[in-house]
Design a protein around this motif. Structure first.
Motif, PDB file in Angstrom:
ATOM      1  N   ALA A   1       0.822  -1.223   0.000  1.00  0.00           N
ATOM      2  CA  ALA A   1       0.000   0.000   0.000  1.00  0.00           C
ATOM      3  C   ALA A   1       0.851   1.266   0.000  1.00  0.00           C
ATOM      4  O   ALA A   1       0.507   2.244  -0.653  1.00  0.00           O
ATOM      5  CB  ALA A   1      -0.943  -0.013   1.201  1.00  0.00           C
ATOM      6  N   ILE A   2       1.970   1.237   0.736  1.00  0.00           N
ATOM      7  CA  ILE A   2       2.779   2.468   0.794  1.00  0.00           C
ATOM      8  C   ILE A   2       3.872   2.479  -0.277  1.00  0.00           C
ATOM      9  O   ILE A   2       4.602   3.457  -0.421  1.00  0.00           O
ATOM     10  CB  ILE A   2       3.400   2.686   2.203  1.00  0.00           C
ATOM     11  CG1 ILE A   2       4.345   1.523   2.586  1.00  0.00           C
ATOM     12  CG2 ILE A   2       2.334   2.888   3.256  1.00  0.00           C
ATOM     13  CD1 ILE A   2       5.201   1.831   3.812  1.00  0.00           C
ATOM     14  N   GLY A   3       4.017   1.361  -0.974  1.00  0.00           N
ATOM     15  CA  GLY A   3       5.011   1.299  -2.048  1.00  0.00           C
ATOM     16  C   GLY A   3       6.434   1.366  -1.545  1.00  0.00           C
ATOM     17  O   GLY A   3       7.306   1.936  -2.199  1.00  0.00           O
ATOM     18  N   ALA A   4       6.675   0.824  -0.365  1.00  0.00           N
ATOM     19  CA  ALA A   4       8.056   0.829   0.171  1.00  0.00           C
ATOM     20  C   ALA A   4       8.279  -0.443   0.963  1.00  0.00           C
ATOM     21  O   ALA A   4       7.346  -0.968   1.584  1.00  0.00           O
ATOM     22  CB  ALA A   4       8.254   2.037   1.078  1.00  0.00           C
ATOM     23  N   ARG A   5       9.523  -0.926   0.938  1.00  0.00           N
ATOM     24  CA  ARG A   5       9.856  -2.126   1.698  1.00  0.00           C
ATOM     25  C   ARG A   5      10.277  -1.736   3.095  1.00  0.00           C
ATOM     26  O   ARG A   5      11.093  -0.822   3.256  1.00  0.00           O
ATOM     27  CB  ARG A   5      11.014  -2.858   0.997  1.00  0.00           C
ATOM     28  CG  ARG A   5      10.762  -4.327   0.887  1.00  0.00           C
ATOM     29  CD  ARG A   5      11.922  -5.046   0.257  1.00  0.00           C
ATOM     30  NE  ARG A   5      12.471  -6.058   1.165  1.00  0.00           N
ATOM     31  CZ  ARG A   5      11.820  -7.139   1.536  1.00  0.00           C
ATOM     32  NH1 ARG A   5      10.610  -7.380   1.126  1.00  0.00           N
ATOM     33  NH2 ARG A   5      12.387  -8.006   2.356  1.00  0.00           N
ATOM     34  N   LEU A   6       9.694  -2.393   4.086  1.00  0.00           N
ATOM     35  CA  LEU A   6      10.061  -2.088   5.474  1.00  0.00           C
ATOM     36  C   LEU A   6      11.319  -2.855   5.851  1.00  0.00           C
ATOM     37  O   LEU A   6      11.482  -4.004   5.443  1.00  0.00           O
ATOM     38  CB  LEU A   6       8.920  -2.514   6.415  1.00  0.00           C
ATOM     39  CG  LEU A   6       7.847  -1.483   6.735  1.00  0.00           C
ATOM     40  CD1 LEU A   6       7.224  -0.907   5.488  1.00  0.00           C
ATOM     41  CD2 LEU A   6       6.778  -2.092   7.623  1.00  0.00           C
ATOM     42  N   THR A   7      12.166  -2.194   6.612  1.00  0.00           N
ATOM     43  CA  THR A   7      13.367  -2.887   7.080  1.00  0.00           C
ATOM     44  C   THR A   7      12.982  -3.817   8.231  1.00  0.00           C
ATOM     45  O   THR A   7      11.923  -3.669   8.845  1.00  0.00           O
ATOM     46  CB  THR A   7      14.426  -1.883   7.574  1.00  0.00           C
ATOM     47  OG1 THR A   7      13.790  -0.999   8.487  1.00  0.00           O
ATOM     48  CG2 THR A   7      15.031  -1.115   6.424  1.00  0.00           C
ATOM     49  N   ARG A   8      13.831  -4.787   8.504  1.00  0.00           N
ATOM     50  CA  ARG A   8      13.606  -5.713   9.620  1.00  0.00           C
ATOM     51  C   ARG A   8      14.824  -5.677  10.520  1.00  0.00           C
ATOM     52  O   ARG A   8      15.930  -5.733   9.978  1.00  0.00           O
ATOM     53  CB  ARG A   8      13.373  -7.130   9.098  1.00  0.00           C
ATOM     54  CG  ARG A   8      12.207  -7.159   8.146  1.00  0.00           C
ATOM     55  CD  ARG A   8      11.975  -8.538   7.607  1.00  0.00           C
ATOM     56  NE  ARG A   8      11.018  -8.452   6.490  1.00  0.00           N
ATOM     57  CZ  ARG A   8      10.299  -9.469   6.047  1.00  0.00           C
ATOM     58  NH1 ARG A   8      10.392 -10.633   6.605  1.00  0.00           N
ATOM     59  NH2 ARG A   8       9.479  -9.324   5.038  1.00  0.00           N
ATOM     60  N   PRO A   9      14.706  -5.541  11.817  1.00  0.00           N
ATOM     61  CA  PRO A   9      13.472  -5.424  12.575  1.00  0.00           C
ATOM     62  C   PRO A   9      12.678  -4.177  12.184  1.00  0.00           C
ATOM     63  O   PRO A   9      13.259  -3.173  11.775  1.00  0.00           O
ATOM     64  CB  PRO A   9      13.958  -5.352  14.030  1.00  0.00           C
ATOM     65  CG  PRO A   9      15.360  -4.869  13.968  1.00  0.00           C
ATOM     66  CD  PRO A   9      15.916  -5.401  12.688  1.00  0.00           C
ATOM     67  N   VAL A  10      11.370  -4.284  12.407  1.00  0.00           N
ATOM     68  CA  VAL A  10      10.476  -3.206  11.969  1.00  0.00           C
ATOM     69  C   VAL A  10      10.679  -1.958  12.847  1.00  0.00           C
ATOM     70  O   VAL A  10      10.585  -2.035  14.073  1.00  0.00           O
ATOM     71  CB  VAL A  10       8.997  -3.664  12.072  1.00  0.00           C
ATOM     72  CG1 VAL A  10       8.048  -2.552  11.628  1.00  0.00           C
ATOM     73  CG2 VAL A  10       8.766  -4.927  11.265  1.00  0.00           C
ATOM     74  N   PRO A  11      10.970  -0.806  12.225  1.00  0.00           N
ATOM     75  CA  PRO A  11      11.125   0.420  13.026  1.00  0.00           C
ATOM     76  C   PRO A  11       9.790   0.829  13.659  1.00  0.00           C
ATOM     77  O   PRO A  11       8.727   0.670  13.042  1.00  0.00           O
ATOM     78  CB  PRO A  11      11.587   1.463  12.003  1.00  0.00           C
ATOM     79  CG  PRO A  11      12.040   0.693  10.802  1.00  0.00           C
ATOM     80  CD  PRO A  11      11.235  -0.576  10.803  1.00  0.00           C
ATOM     81  N   LEU A  12       9.887   1.370  14.854  1.00  0.00           N
ATOM     82  CA  LEU A  12       8.686   1.776  15.609  1.00  0.00           C
ATOM     83  C   LEU A  12       7.771   2.675  14.776  1.00  0.00           C
ATOM     84  O   LEU A  12       6.556   2.467  14.727  1.00  0.00           O
ATOM     85  CB  LEU A  12       9.134   2.495  16.899  1.00  0.00           C
ATOM     86  CG  LEU A  12       8.039   3.148  17.729  1.00  0.00           C
ATOM     87  CD1 LEU A  12       7.078   2.122  18.280  1.00  0.00           C
ATOM     88  CD2 LEU A  12       8.652   3.952  18.887  1.00  0.00           C
ATOM     89  N   GLU A  13       8.356   3.684  14.122  1.00  0.00           N
ATOM     90  CA  GLU A  13       7.513   4.659  13.401  1.00  0.00           C
ATOM     91  C   GLU A  13       6.704   3.965  12.305  1.00  0.00           C
ATOM     92  O   GLU A  13       5.555   4.314  12.044  1.00  0.00           O
ATOM     93  CB  GLU A  13       8.361   5.791  12.791  1.00  0.00           C
ATOM     94  CG  GLU A  13       9.428   6.386  13.722  1.00  0.00           C
ATOM     95  CD  GLU A  13       8.878   6.893  15.051  1.00  0.00           C
ATOM     96  OE1 GLU A  13       7.700   7.288  15.092  1.00  0.00           O
ATOM     97  OE2 GLU A  13       9.627   6.881  16.054  1.00  0.00           O
ATOM     98  N   ARG A  14       7.324   2.972  11.667  1.00  0.00           N
ATOM     99  CA  ARG A  14       6.626   2.241  10.604  1.00  0.00           C
ATOM    100  C   ARG A  14       5.492   1.407  11.190  1.00  0.00           C
ATOM    101  O   ARG A  14       4.431   1.263  10.588  1.00  0.00           O
ATOM    102  CB  ARG A  14       7.601   1.307   9.868  1.00  0.00           C
ATOM    103  CG  ARG A  14       8.612   2.037   9.031  1.00  0.00           C
ATOM    104  CD  ARG A  14       7.943   2.721   7.850  1.00  0.00           C
ATOM    105  NE  ARG A  14       8.878   2.942   6.769  1.00  0.00           N
ATOM    106  CZ  ARG A  14       8.573   3.489   5.602  1.00  0.00           C
ATOM    107  NH1 ARG A  14       7.358   3.907   5.379  1.00  0.00           N
ATOM    108  NH2 ARG A  14       9.479   3.643   4.668  1.00  0.00           N
TER     109      ARG A  14
END
Ligand SMILES: Cc1cc2nc3c(=O)[nH]c(=O)nc-3n(C[C@H](O)[C@H](O)[C@H](O)COP(=O)(O)OP(=O)(O)OC[C@H]3O[C@@H](n4cnc5c(N)ncnc54)[C@H](O)[C@@H]3O)c2cc1C
Length: 416
Positions: free
Chosen positions: A74-87
């Motif tokens: 939906a946001i068109g971006a890959r989340l880093t892992r571990p997942v950042p709090l803001e994300r």
């Protein structure tokens, strides 16, 4: 003003949002109160990453369509892992906008029960009448402040949940008390923003998990040792991941595993970030005294030191009495043990119609309930129990006043 509905959900964190998503999808007439993801937004340090793995950091909707993977698309971006709090906060808000559009940013100030059902009073003066109340109020009120620090002002000693922005301690000397993930990550963040930080840990050593990530991720081995939520030690993790099985274990075993699964530890990826931080183990703070702008702390080895701030990363202890909105009469009717409510099927307490989710459910449903990963099980169990009771309860006084509504949410095989 008085209104009626079938159930009120108190809380809009992972548990409140998940249960509301399931009840909305089943057409139950609910009202949901709370600030979306507020504990994560206000009571966790900026820059933090989630300790729970990807699969265990998902909120629950019946169709399983509002996952972290779907959020990435939906946001068109890959989340880093571990997942950042803001994300993760943004994910929670995205989930809420789709599955719980009926969330009302209102604070509940009083919950009581009388012969007509529950009476839920809101901060804006409104009183809502309902047959059920589902409390998903989180751990915020349960923060533990050791007695050595209770007389110190907030500028000198604070609980980790009271510090959102640790960069305010740049150039200051800070002692972090505790040896769990929150303490270790706070120390790393303080160090990274140029604080002079020392950790004081009561245990003789820091316990690390995920030191060898392949033990968790290499399927043939990882799947034998750890279940998908990865809560608790090897093998025990499988029972923890199955709350219905966990509940069948003898009480002494449940208690022992609950303690083991909640033992303070840090996730391996934090370790390199603490290389240059002084970590004093096997030590406790005996006393703490304000001295002008500083605190003088006396340690159990007899040494003294002066610091600018003490950060208590000393965890949370469930105690239902600390949910201030639960009336005295409700509390006195609740069967509790060690501060936890004793819950039956559908997370229902000894007060019929009153349910508890999240950490308060850990005594009855196991340590999974302390983590986001437990939200799926809990939300499904509550929704199922409410819908099945509703089917058999036609004609009760309040029922005629209730009109089921349906909120449009993405459907899947189990939807509605
Ligand atoms: C530093 C830290 C890091 C963590 N990291 C992880 C992690 O990586 N993974 C994980 O699974 N767990 C983690 N946890 C545990 C995490 O807090 C819980 O898993 C999660 O928050 C439980 O969700 P919840 O819905 O029960 O409560 P919360 O997220 O705390 O939500 C509580 C909700 O209740 C609402 N509320 C409270 N009082 C009222 C009221 N009177 N009226 C109306 N609404 C009210 C709030 O506005 C909020 O919306 C962490 C905890 C801490 C402290």
């Amino acid at each position: 003003m008085r209104a009626t509905c079938e159930a009120v959900v108190v809380g809009a964190g992972p548990y409140g949002l998940s249960v509301a998503a399931h009840l909305n999808a089943r057409g139950v007439n609910i009202r949901v109160f709370g600030e979306c993801m507020s504990f994560w937004e206000r009571n966790m340090p900026r820059g933090m990453c989630l300790r729970s793995p990807w699969e265990a950091s998902q909120l629950s909707d019946p169709a399983k369509s509002l996952t972290l993977d779907a959020f990435q698309v939906a946001i068109g971006a890959r989340l880093t892992r571990p997942v950042p709090l803001e994300r993760f906060i943004a994910y929670g808000e995205w989930f809420q906008s789709r599955a719980v559009p009926n969330l009302e940013q209102q604070k509940v100030i009083d919950v009581t029960k009388d012969s007509e059902g529950f009476r839920v009073a809101l901060e804006n003066g409104e009183v809502v009448r309902c047959r059920r109340v589902i409390i998903a109020g989180g751990i915020g009120p349960f923060a533990v402040r050791p007695r050595q620090f209770v007389d110190l002002p907030l500028e000198l000693a604070s609980h980790s949940s009271e510090q959102r922005d640790l960069s305010r301690f740049r150039g200051k000397r800070v002692v972090v008390i505790g040896g769990g993930q929150s303490a270790l990550e706070s120390a790393a963040l303080l160090h990274e923003c140029q604080s002079d930080v020392e950790m004081v840990i009561r245990d003789g050593t820091v316990q690390w998990t995920w030191q060898r990530p392949w033990l968790h991720t290499f399927r043939p081995v990882g799947a034998i040792l750890y279940a998908w939520p990865d809560v608790g030690p090897a093998f025990i993790s499988h029972a923890v991941a199955r709350p219905n099985l966990y509940r069948l274990l003898p009480r002494w075993l449940q208690d022992s595993w609950r303690v083991k699964a909640a033992r303070p530890n840090g996730v391996g990826w934090l370790r390199p970030r603490l290389r240059d931080v002084t970590v004093s183990t096997g030590l406790a703070v005996r006393s703490a005294t304000a001295c002008g702008n500083q605190v003088e702390i006396k340690l159990s080895d007899g040494t003294h030191e002066r610091v600018d701030h003490v950060l208590m990363a000393t965890g949370y202890r469930v105690d239902l009495k600390k949910y201030e909105y639960l009336s005295e009469s409700l509390l006195s009717g609740l069967r509790t043990t060690e501060g936890f409510p004793v819950l039956g099927t559908g997370f229902e307490s000894s007060v019929p119609g009153l349910h508890f989710l999240g950490a308060p459910a850990a005594w009855s449903y196991g340590p999974l309930m302390r983590f986001v990963a437990g939200a799926d099980f809990a939300a499904r169990a509550v929704a199922l129990s409410i819908v099945s009771v509703r089917r058999t309860r036609v004609g009760l006084p309040i029922a005629g006043a209730l009109h089921a509504h349906r909120v449009a949410v993405p459907r899947g095989p189990e939807g509605a």
